[in-house]
Design an enzyme around this catalytic site. Structure first.
Site, short mmCIF file in Angstrom:
data_model
loop_
_atom_site.label_atom_id
_atom_site.label_comp_id
_atom_site.label_asym_id
_atom_site.label_seq_id
_atom_site.Cartn_x
_atom_site.Cartn_y
_atom_site.Cartn_z
N PHE A 155 -57.47 35.88 9.10
CA PHE A 155 -57.67 36.72 8.18
C PHE A 155 -56.68 37.92 8.60
O PHE A 155 -56.65 38.12 9.85
CB PHE A 155 -58.76 37.18 7.74
CG PHE A 155 -59.56 36.43 6.32
CD1 PHE A 155 -58.97 35.48 5.88
CD2 PHE A 155 -60.12 37.47 5.52
CE1 PHE A 155 -59.30 34.81 4.74
CE2 PHE A 155 -60.73 36.75 4.24
CZ PHE A 155 -60.13 35.33 3.80
N GLN A 269 -59.96 49.89 -1.96
CA GLN A 269 -59.10 48.88 -1.39
C GLN A 269 -58.46 48.18 -2.60
O GLN A 269 -58.98 47.60 -3.40
CB GLN A 269 -59.93 47.82 -0.33
CG GLN A 269 -58.81 46.70 0.15
CD GLN A 269 -59.63 45.77 1.09
OE1 GLN A 269 -60.28 44.92 0.77
NE2 GLN A 269 -59.59 46.43 2.49
N HIS A 271 -56.18 45.18 -3.08
CA HIS A 271 -55.91 43.73 -2.43
C HIS A 271 -54.55 43.54 -2.80
O HIS A 271 -54.13 43.79 -3.87
CB HIS A 271 -56.99 42.77 -2.82
CG HIS A 271 -56.80 41.37 -2.06
ND1 HIS A 271 -55.78 40.63 -2.03
CD2 HIS A 271 -57.72 41.06 -1.25
CE1 HIS A 271 -55.97 39.54 -1.23
NE2 HIS A 271 -57.18 39.85 -0.73
N LEU A 288 -58.39 37.65 -8.27
CA LEU A 288 -57.95 37.63 -6.77
C LEU A 288 -57.35 36.42 -6.68
O LEU A 288 -57.75 35.25 -7.02
CB LEU A 288 -59.16 37.81 -6.03
CG LEU A 288 -58.87 38.07 -4.58
CD1 LEU A 288 -58.16 39.24 -4.14
CD2 LEU A 288 -60.10 37.91 -3.96
N GLU A 291 -57.15 35.91 0.05
CA GLU A 291 -56.51 36.03 1.37
C GLU A 291 -56.29 34.72 2.20
O GLU A 291 -55.39 34.69 3.03
CB GLU A 291 -57.13 37.12 2.13
CG GLU A 291 -56.40 37.58 3.46
CD GLU A 291 -56.80 39.01 3.81
OE1 GLU A 291 -56.83 39.11 5.13
OE2 GLU A 291 -57.26 39.60 3.13
N ARG A 322 -54.72 44.86 4.79
CA ARG A 322 -54.38 44.82 3.16
C ARG A 322 -53.91 45.99 2.56
O ARG A 322 -52.97 46.02 1.75
CB ARG A 322 -55.79 44.61 2.64
CG ARG A 322 -56.46 43.33 3.07
CD ARG A 322 -57.78 43.25 2.16
NE ARG A 322 -58.28 41.91 2.41
CZ ARG A 322 -59.42 41.28 1.92
NH1 ARG A 322 -60.38 42.29 1.42
NH2 ARG A 322 -59.77 40.28 2.22
N HIS A 386 -59.71 45.98 -5.75
CA HIS A 386 -60.72 45.07 -5.22
C HIS A 386 -62.06 45.36 -4.60
O HIS A 386 -62.99 44.68 -4.65
CB HIS A 386 -59.92 43.96 -3.96
CG HIS A 386 -60.59 43.03 -3.43
ND1 HIS A 386 -61.13 41.93 -4.12
CD2 HIS A 386 -60.78 42.68 -2.13
CE1 HIS A 386 -61.80 40.91 -3.43
NE2 HIS A 386 -61.86 41.49 -2.38
N ARG A 421 -61.22 48.18 4.59
CA ARG A 421 -61.86 46.73 4.80
C ARG A 421 -61.28 45.82 5.54
O ARG A 421 -60.42 45.43 4.95
CB ARG A 421 -62.93 46.44 3.70
CG ARG A 421 -63.83 45.25 4.08
CD ARG A 421 -64.74 44.92 3.03
NE ARG A 421 -64.05 44.28 1.77
CZ ARG A 421 -63.49 42.99 1.51
NH1 ARG A 421 -63.86 42.15 2.52
NH2 ARG A 421 -63.12 42.69 0.54
#
Length: 618
Positions: A155, A269, A271, A288, A291, A322, A386, A421
């Protein structure tokens, strides 16, 4: 994002399949002097929020011999957790034996730009291997390597492959597992309940007030221990990855009004990869694209066919943090290299078709339903709001908020994630910190708490709230709550989005005052079971949290993580502080607080300078 009528939202997990033990716990049907009817419900511990965090708190309570009551705004089992698709972090070392909890903690601190609560980070990283094995024992069908180990994928911004997964439906599988465990423990729940106020004098909380969303009947929950696990506030934005009836600031506004503090509300955040484009339709705008697509080798291209991350992050490419990838996309679009819909392209078609279908089944299925074969053509994506790193300020070993009897957990709180995050850490936080808080609350319950009585003052407090709700439901002005919420979303996207500056933030606050003034002339189209009434209740909390976001974003005159000020583009050493927000004499006030330091093992991991080598995926 357009707001949809109740019942038309996407529901990944049918409530009927997840079950639980539903019990009627009403002690009495009450009627106020003015004829308002309501029910009184007593429980030793009330858990507000039925996602992974609330479920894990409840499991810990039940295992310790305390029976809580869990309540949620939607059908049981249909929580935002199900939308966390890509995976959950745990330093197991299944594929990279060098990984351990200290490196996980170091990655989390680096991604959070060192505004994280170090103790919260270390608790999460240290305990997560045990929690993932616990979930495995409870039946979570984690993907496996050829050797039978729990599989792990890359990730963004992670030094090693540590993200465990169930295809691309990890959150759904986790919540199913937790609810199955809750069913075994016969934990009672109540669904379709909206909480509008905590029963608090500012020093102590003794319950909550709300209504049944299916009948409109008032509900007074009497409890000496209340755990708020009701999510974040990213759905305040016009483009977001949540559904419209969740993540709109309930948790933060309820806690703030009850006397608790908020922390770092400026950090939202964005995304990098939300769906965008006319071919997907308004319903899917902002939703979304996990990821996991980039974790499995997906590449980003602008409208000119350039793999543009080579310019911004040649070492980590699409798997940089991100905030870095989101800003890169925003810049490509701003400089004219985006698509007609204001996006870019995400392409996984260079991978083997069977591999893509095996690792990303939900993505394949979703896009096929929209006429796109992601094994053969790219997806059109753009940043979307997000997750909120900011939230309620707590002690992470206990969940305490500083208001006696009030606790918070999950995305409702701030601390683990700092200024940004790390992908895969949201689910990790829910089960690690959730277990610890549940155990602490269980230890705080005394015999008298198990059958709390309702005092006259508490009853009067609740009846005032019920009268206010009745008055709201009868509102017949000229402005609908839906329209004001949509304008609020546009306001935040424009003035407190990926790129911010002082002039824009001040204009946002001025426009917020105008929206607040219009709430005096609301019009509710329906009774207390209507979507219109629900949005009216949402509106009051959303305006409060939006103000907190704008004011803290204006206060922080630097760029750090997800907070980027174009008029203050550098990260400032003297701004390595948390912003603590409270209500003083009815107004929001902000103060700065220093950040703690990590333990020696984590400091050593930070000094080693571990970093993702993206080219393993090439």
């Amino acid at each position: 994002m357009a707001r949809t009528p109740r019942g038309e939202g996407d529901s990944s997990v049918p409530a009927a399949e997840l079950g639980g033990v539903e019990r009627r716990l009403e002690d009495a049907d009450e009627t106020a002097a003015d004829g308002i009817e309501y029910d009184i419900v007593t429980t030793p511990v009330l858990v507000i929020g039925a996602g992974a965090a609330g479920a894990r708190v409840a499991i810990a309570l039940a295992e310790a011999g305390v029976e809580p009551l869990v309540i949620g705004k939607r059908d049981h089992g249909d929580a935002h957790t199900t939308w966390a698709a890509g995976g959950v972090n745990a330093a197991l070392g299944s594929l990279d034996s060098e990984d351990d909890w200290t490196v996980h903690a170091a990655d989390t601190l680096n991604e959070g730009h060192h505004l994280n609560d170090p103790e919260a980070v270390e608790l999460t990283a240290r305990h997560m291997p045990d929690r993932i094995r616990e979930l495995e024992e409870w039946g979570m069908p984690l993907d496996r390597t050829d050797d039978g180990e729990i599989n792990q994928r890359y990730f963004g911004a992670q030094s090693y492959r540590r993200t465990c997964f169930v295809g691309d439906r990890t959150g759904e599988a986790m919540l199913e597992t937790l609810i199955d465990r809750a069913r075994e423990l016969e934990i009672p729940y109540r669904e379709n309940v909206m909480i509008t106020r905590l029963l608090s004098d500012g020093q102590r909380v003794s319950g909550a007030i709300g209504f049944d969303m299916e009948t409109g009947r008032g509900l007074l929950f009497r409890s000496e221990h209340v755990v708020v696990a009701a999510g974040g506030f990213s759905a305040l934005y016009d483009r977001h990855s949540s559904r419209d009836d969740e993540n709109n600031g309930d948790a933060q506004a309820l806690a703030l009004e009850a006397g608790a503090r908020l922390l770092d509300a400026e950090f939202v955040q964005f995304h990098p990869t939300g769906m965008v484009g006319e071919r997907y339709g308004e319903e899917w705008d902002g939703r979304l694209v996990t990821e996991a697509v980039r974790g499995e080798g997906g590449r980003l291209y602008n409208a000119e066919g350039e793999r543009f991350m080579e310019r911004y992050s040649p070492d980590q490419m699409e798997l940089d943090a991100r905030d870095v990838v989101a800003r890169a996309i925003a810049r490509e679009v701003r400089e004219g290299r985006g698509t007609e819909n204001g996006g870019v392209f995400l392409d996984i078609s260079h991978r083997d078709d069977d591999y893509v279908r095996d690792r990303l089944p939900s993505m394949v299925e979703r896009f096929e339903s929209l006429g796109v074969d992601i094994t053969a053509e790219p997806m059109e994506v753009a940043p979307t709001a997000h997750y909120t790193m900011g939230g309620v300020d707590i002690d992470f070993r206990t969940g305490e908020t500083g208001v006696e009897g009030l606790y918070a957990v999950g995305e409702a709180v701030a601390g683990v994630h700092g200024a940004n995050r790390l992908g895969g850490n949201s689910l990790a936080e829910t089960v690690t910190i959730g277990k610890l808080i549940g155990e602490y609350v269980a230890s705080a319950v005394i015999p008298d708490d198990r059958e709390p009585t309702v005092e006259d003052g508490q009853r009067a407090f609740a009846e005032r709230e019920f009268r206010a709700l009745a008055g709201l439901s009868a509102a017949d002005g000229e402005h609908t709550p839906e329209a004001i919420l949509e304008e609020l979303g546009e306001l935040l996207w424009e003035h407190a989005g990926i790129l911010r500056d002082e002039a824009g933030l001040r204009e946002g606050l001025d426009r917020l005052d105008e929206l607040r003034a219009r709430t005096a002339e609301l019009r509710i189209d329906g009774d207390r079971t209507s979507r219109s009434f629900e949005y009216a209740v949402d509106l009051s909390v959303s305006l409060t949290v939006a103000e907190a976001l704008l004011r803290t974003a204006l206060e922080r005159t630097e760029s750090r993580g997800a907070h980027y000020r174009t008029d203050h583009p550098e990260t400032a050493t003297d701004w390595r502080v948390n912003l603590v927000l409270s209500v003083d004499d009815g107004d929001l006030s902000i103060r700065r607080r220093g950040v703690g330091e990590p333990s020696e093992p984590v400091r050593e991991a930070l000094e080693e300078g571990y970093e993702l080598d993206y080219h393993h995926l090439e």
